[in-house]
Design an enzyme around this catalytic site. Structure first.
Site, PDB file in Angstrom:
ATOM      1  N   ASP A  55     -75.556 -26.780  -2.331  1.00  0.00           N
ATOM      2  CA  ASP A  55     -73.619 -26.958  -3.123  1.00  0.00           C
ATOM      3  C   ASP A  55     -73.604 -28.122  -1.989  1.00  0.00           C
ATOM      4  OD1 ASP A  55     -74.615 -25.221  -5.070  1.00  0.00           O
ATOM      5  OD2 ASP A  55     -73.553 -23.431  -4.035  1.00  0.00           O
ATOM      6  N   GLY A  56     -73.216 -28.078  -0.973  1.00  0.00           N
ATOM      7  CA  GLY A  56     -72.389 -29.019   0.347  1.00  0.00           C
ATOM      8  C   GLY A  56     -73.200 -30.803  -0.353  1.00  0.00           C
ATOM      9  N   ASN A 127     -65.317 -29.301  -6.905  1.00  0.00           N
ATOM     10  CA  ASN A 127     -64.733 -27.707  -6.336  1.00  0.00           C
ATOM     11  C   ASN A 127     -63.422 -27.924  -6.217  1.00  0.00           C
ATOM     12  OD1 ASN A 127     -66.665 -26.633  -6.029  1.00  0.00           O
ATOM     13  ND2 ASN A 127     -67.793 -26.670  -3.845  1.00  0.00           N
ATOM     14  N   GLU A 128     -62.403 -28.531  -5.979  1.00  0.00           N
ATOM     15  CA  GLU A 128     -60.466 -28.069  -5.119  1.00  0.00           C
ATOM     16  C   GLU A 128     -60.192 -29.577  -4.748  1.00  0.00           C
ATOM     17  OE1 GLU A 128     -63.068 -27.600  -1.902  1.00  0.00           O
ATOM     18  OE2 GLU A 128     -63.662 -25.731  -3.332  1.00  0.00           O
ATOM     19  N   TYR A 169     -64.439 -22.328  -1.903  1.00  0.00           N
ATOM     20  CA  TYR A 169     -62.936 -21.989  -1.479  1.00  0.00           C
ATOM     21  C   TYR A 169     -61.963 -20.825  -2.039  1.00  0.00           C
ATOM     22  CZ  TYR A 169     -59.909 -22.240   2.738  1.00  0.00           C
ATOM     23  OH  TYR A 169     -58.855 -22.644   3.869  1.00  0.00           O
ATOM     24  N   ASN A 170     -62.276 -21.205  -3.194  1.00  0.00           N
ATOM     25  CA  ASN A 170     -60.911 -20.370  -4.010  1.00  0.00           C
ATOM     26  C   ASN A 170     -61.077 -18.872  -3.540  1.00  0.00           C
ATOM     27  OD1 ASN A 170     -59.444 -19.986  -6.677  1.00  0.00           O
ATOM     28  ND2 ASN A 170     -60.850 -19.445  -7.558  1.00  0.00           N
ATOM     29  N   LYS A 171     -62.593 -17.756  -4.171  1.00  0.00           N
ATOM     30  CA  LYS A 171     -63.171 -17.107  -4.240  1.00  0.00           C
ATOM     31  C   LYS A 171     -62.631 -16.375  -3.045  1.00  0.00           C
ATOM     32  CE  LYS A 171     -67.082 -14.666  -5.760  1.00  0.00           C
ATOM     33  NZ  LYS A 171     -67.639 -14.005  -3.812  1.00  0.00           N
ATOM     34  N   SER A 172     -63.068 -16.831  -1.433  1.00  0.00           N
ATOM     35  CA  SER A 172     -62.730 -16.372  -0.025  1.00  0.00           C
ATOM     36  C   SER A 172     -61.597 -15.856   0.131  1.00  0.00           C
ATOM     37  CB  SER A 172     -63.185 -17.661   1.126  1.00  0.00           C
ATOM     38  OG  SER A 172     -64.059 -18.040   0.352  1.00  0.00           O
ATOM     39  N   ALA A 191     -51.945 -18.174   2.547  1.00  0.00           N
ATOM     40  CA  ALA A 191     -51.663 -17.503   3.907  1.00  0.00           C
ATOM     41  C   ALA A 191     -49.662 -17.861   3.301  1.00  0.00           C
ATOM     42  CB  ALA A 191     -51.296 -17.753   4.946  1.00  0.00           C
TER      43      ALA A 191
HETATM   44  P1  NAP Z   1     -69.879 -25.766   3.738  1.00  0.00           P
HETATM   45  O1  NAP Z   1     -68.266 -25.326   5.156  1.00  0.00           O
HETATM   46  O2  NAP Z   1     -70.715 -26.114   5.257  1.00  0.00           O
HETATM   47  O3  NAP Z   1     -70.506 -24.356   3.842  1.00  0.00           O
HETATM   48  C1  NAP Z   1     -69.387 -24.224   2.904  1.00  0.00           C
HETATM   49  C2  NAP Z   1     -70.376 -23.335   1.548  1.00  0.00           C
HETATM   50  O4  NAP Z   1     -70.107 -22.697   0.529  1.00  0.00           O
HETATM   51  C3  NAP Z   1     -71.516 -23.741   1.842  1.00  0.00           C
HETATM   52  O5  NAP Z   1     -72.540 -23.027   1.845  1.00  0.00           O
HETATM   53  C4  NAP Z   1     -72.020 -24.272   0.464  1.00  0.00           C
HETATM   54  O6  NAP Z   1     -73.293 -24.248  -0.234  1.00  0.00           O
HETATM   55  C5  NAP Z   1     -70.535 -23.211  -0.003  1.00  0.00           C
HETATM   56  N1  NAP Z   1     -70.431 -23.781  -2.009  1.00  0.00           N
HETATM   57  C6  NAP Z   1     -70.109 -24.941  -1.739  1.00  0.00           C
HETATM   58  N2  NAP Z   1     -69.401 -24.941  -3.068  1.00  0.00           N
HETATM   59  C7  NAP Z   1     -70.007 -23.974  -3.849  1.00  0.00           C
HETATM   60  C8  NAP Z   1     -69.611 -23.598  -5.245  1.00  0.00           C
HETATM   61  N3  NAP Z   1     -69.067 -24.367  -6.429  1.00  0.00           N
HETATM   62  N4  NAP Z   1     -69.817 -21.868  -5.156  1.00  0.00           N
HETATM   63  C9  NAP Z   1     -69.963 -21.213  -4.384  1.00  0.00           C
HETATM   64  N5  NAP Z   1     -70.484 -21.758  -2.575  1.00  0.00           N
HETATM   65  C10 NAP Z   1     -70.014 -23.161  -2.972  1.00  0.00           C
HETATM   66  O7  NAP Z   1     -68.636 -27.037   3.065  1.00  0.00           O
HETATM   67  P2  NAP Z   1     -70.440 -27.957   2.209  1.00  0.00           P
HETATM   68  O8  NAP Z   1     -71.276 -26.839   2.211  1.00  0.00           O
HETATM   69  O9  NAP Z   1     -70.091 -29.533   2.355  1.00  0.00           O
HETATM   70  O10 NAP Z   1     -69.330 -27.152   1.041  1.00  0.00           O
HETATM   71  C11 NAP Z   1     -68.073 -27.461   1.175  1.00  0.00           C
HETATM   72  C12 NAP Z   1     -67.240 -26.606   0.050  1.00  0.00           C
HETATM   73  O11 NAP Z   1     -66.846 -25.780   1.295  1.00  0.00           O
HETATM   74  C13 NAP Z   1     -65.826 -26.951   0.003  1.00  0.00           C
HETATM   75  O12 NAP Z   1     -65.580 -27.603  -1.774  1.00  0.00           O
HETATM   76  C14 NAP Z   1     -64.900 -25.670   0.120  1.00  0.00           C
HETATM   77  O13 NAP Z   1     -65.224 -24.944  -1.265  1.00  0.00           O
HETATM   78  C15 NAP Z   1     -65.312 -24.517   0.684  1.00  0.00           C
HETATM   79  N6  NAP Z   1     -65.415 -24.285   1.791  1.00  0.00           N
HETATM   80  C16 NAP Z   1     -65.558 -22.788   2.381  1.00  0.00           C
HETATM   81  C17 NAP Z   1     -64.420 -22.333   3.500  1.00  0.00           C
HETATM   82  C18 NAP Z   1     -63.916 -20.749   2.561  1.00  0.00           C
HETATM   83  O14 NAP Z   1     -64.463 -20.026   2.273  1.00  0.00           O
HETATM   84  N7  NAP Z   1     -62.842 -20.347   4.043  1.00  0.00           N
HETATM   85  C19 NAP Z   1     -63.281 -22.937   4.082  1.00  0.00           C
HETATM   86  C20 NAP Z   1     -63.544 -24.140   3.879  1.00  0.00           C
HETATM   87  C21 NAP Z   1     -64.313 -25.576   2.568  1.00  0.00           C
HETATM   88  P3  NAP Z   1     -74.482 -24.788   0.466  1.00  0.00           P
HETATM   89  O15 NAP Z   1     -74.814 -23.738   1.113  1.00  0.00           O
HETATM   90  O16 NAP Z   1     -75.477 -24.278  -0.745  1.00  0.00           O
HETATM   91  O17 NAP Z   1     -74.238 -25.974   0.391  1.00  0.00           O
END
Ligand code: NAP
Length: 267
Positions: A55-56, A127-128, A169-172, A191
């Site tokens: 997804d990233g 995404n967001e 991120y939203n779900k987390s 927070a």
């Molecule tokens: P990353 O920090 O390396 O990985 C974030 C994880 O989120 C990866 O496993 C990615 O999937 C998954 N992901 C991305 N978009 C998704 C979606 N729409 N639905 C479900 N899972 C999704 O960063 P990244 O891979 O470049 O992805 C960027 C995204 O990470 C941001 O847009 C944000 O949503 C998310 N993020 C999450 C958190 C958190 O949950 N605490 C914190 C910061 C950012 P893949 O492994 O398939 O790439």
């Protein structure tokens, strides 16, 4: 006009340095050519853009190619886990070819949000959009909906997610998972302080497609937040006002219609 030119987007250095991975790219090229498609070196010449990774990588592919309206984006996972945007796997290309040759294809249109900062520059997010304090001090934001004051937020920051971003991120942070076909945006807190002095809604909320969310930075000495558009940082540092709304753009993606991705992503 049939879509025939396909551009593969992937982490070039990884695939160059890993023999197994680079041979998979070769197989991918051969397979699409055998089915009448032309791999192109320049994304501008493509009418199909296939992101290989997860997804990233899909998010990066869409961003780096300018959120194009005239192409189909395809997500191909390079491991055994399917992502939200990735319906296909690199080790099983039959489904992708079937989908691309229209036999079992369903085109989905995913909403994109538009963010405008200080009325100077705007950008899109699939995404967001995130805004977070960059220092060990809370961020104060005045939140307006359609120009009406809604609340004063004090805390770490906020996430404004699209329906497809709702599972990221939203779900987390305990946001709701939204049907990707619903045109809306979800506002979620990071927070927030809720005390006698400060009060916010305290739960995520969802705004319809015609709403405009405005975040005004209170002059609290913390007006250099970290901002993110999907997986990329916004380079603007000092900010006063941010407007977020659903854009009139959509990302078109091709999916197999033999299973429902929304169900698998809730797991
Ligand atoms: P990353 O920090 O390396 O990985 C974030 C994880 O989120 C990866 O496993 C990615 O999937 C998954 N992901 C991305 N978009 C998704 C979606 N729409 N639905 C479900 N899972 C999704 O960063 P990244 O891979 O470049 O992805 C960027 C995204 O990470 C941001 O847009 C944000 O949503 C998310 N993020 C999450 C958190 C958190 O949950 N605490 C914190 C910061 C950012 P893949 O492994 O398939 O790439």
């Amino acid at each position: 006009m049939p879509r025939k030119n396909i551009y593969f987007f992937y982490k070039y250095t990884f695939y160059q340095n890993d023999k197994t991975a680079s041979s998979k790219i070769d197989v991918l090229h051969e397979t699409v050519e055998r089915h009448g498609f032309t791999p192109v070196e320049n994304a501008k010449e493509a009418n199909i853009i296939a992101a290989i990774g997860g997804d990233g990588t899909f998010l990066q592919a869409v961003r780096k190619t300018g959120f194009r309206q005239d192409v189909l984006y395809i997500g191909i996972d390079d491991d055994r886990f399917r992502g939200l945007y990735c319906d296909f796997q690199i080790d099983d290309l039959h489904g992708m070819i079937d989908a691309m040759t229209m036999e079992q294809m369903e085109v989905r249109k995913y909403p994109v949000i538009k963010v405008e900062i200080d009325k100077e520059g705007s950008f899109f997010c699939l995404n967001e959009f995130t805004i977070r304090s960059a220092i060990i001090k809370t961020l104060v934001l005045e939140v307006f909906i359609d120009g009406f004051h809604f609340e004063t937020f004090r805390g770490d920051g906020m996430i404004i997610a699209t329906p497809t971003g709702s599972t990221a991120y939203n779900k987390s942070v305990r946001g709701a998972v939204v049907d990707p076909l619903l045109p809306c945006l979800q506002v979620n807190e990071l927070a927030s302080i809720n005390s006698n002095r400060y009060r916010t809604l305290g739960s995520p909320f969802i705004l319809g497609k015609d709403r405009k969310l405005t975040l005004k930075m209170a002059q609290s000495g913390n007006d250099y937040p970290t901002m993110g558009m999907d997986n990329e940082a916004v380079s603007i540092q000092h900010v006063k006002e941010i407007e977020v709304q659903l854009s009139d753009r959509h990302i078109k993606t091709v999916k197999l219609n033999i299973h429902d991705r929304r169900v698998t992503n809730l797991a």
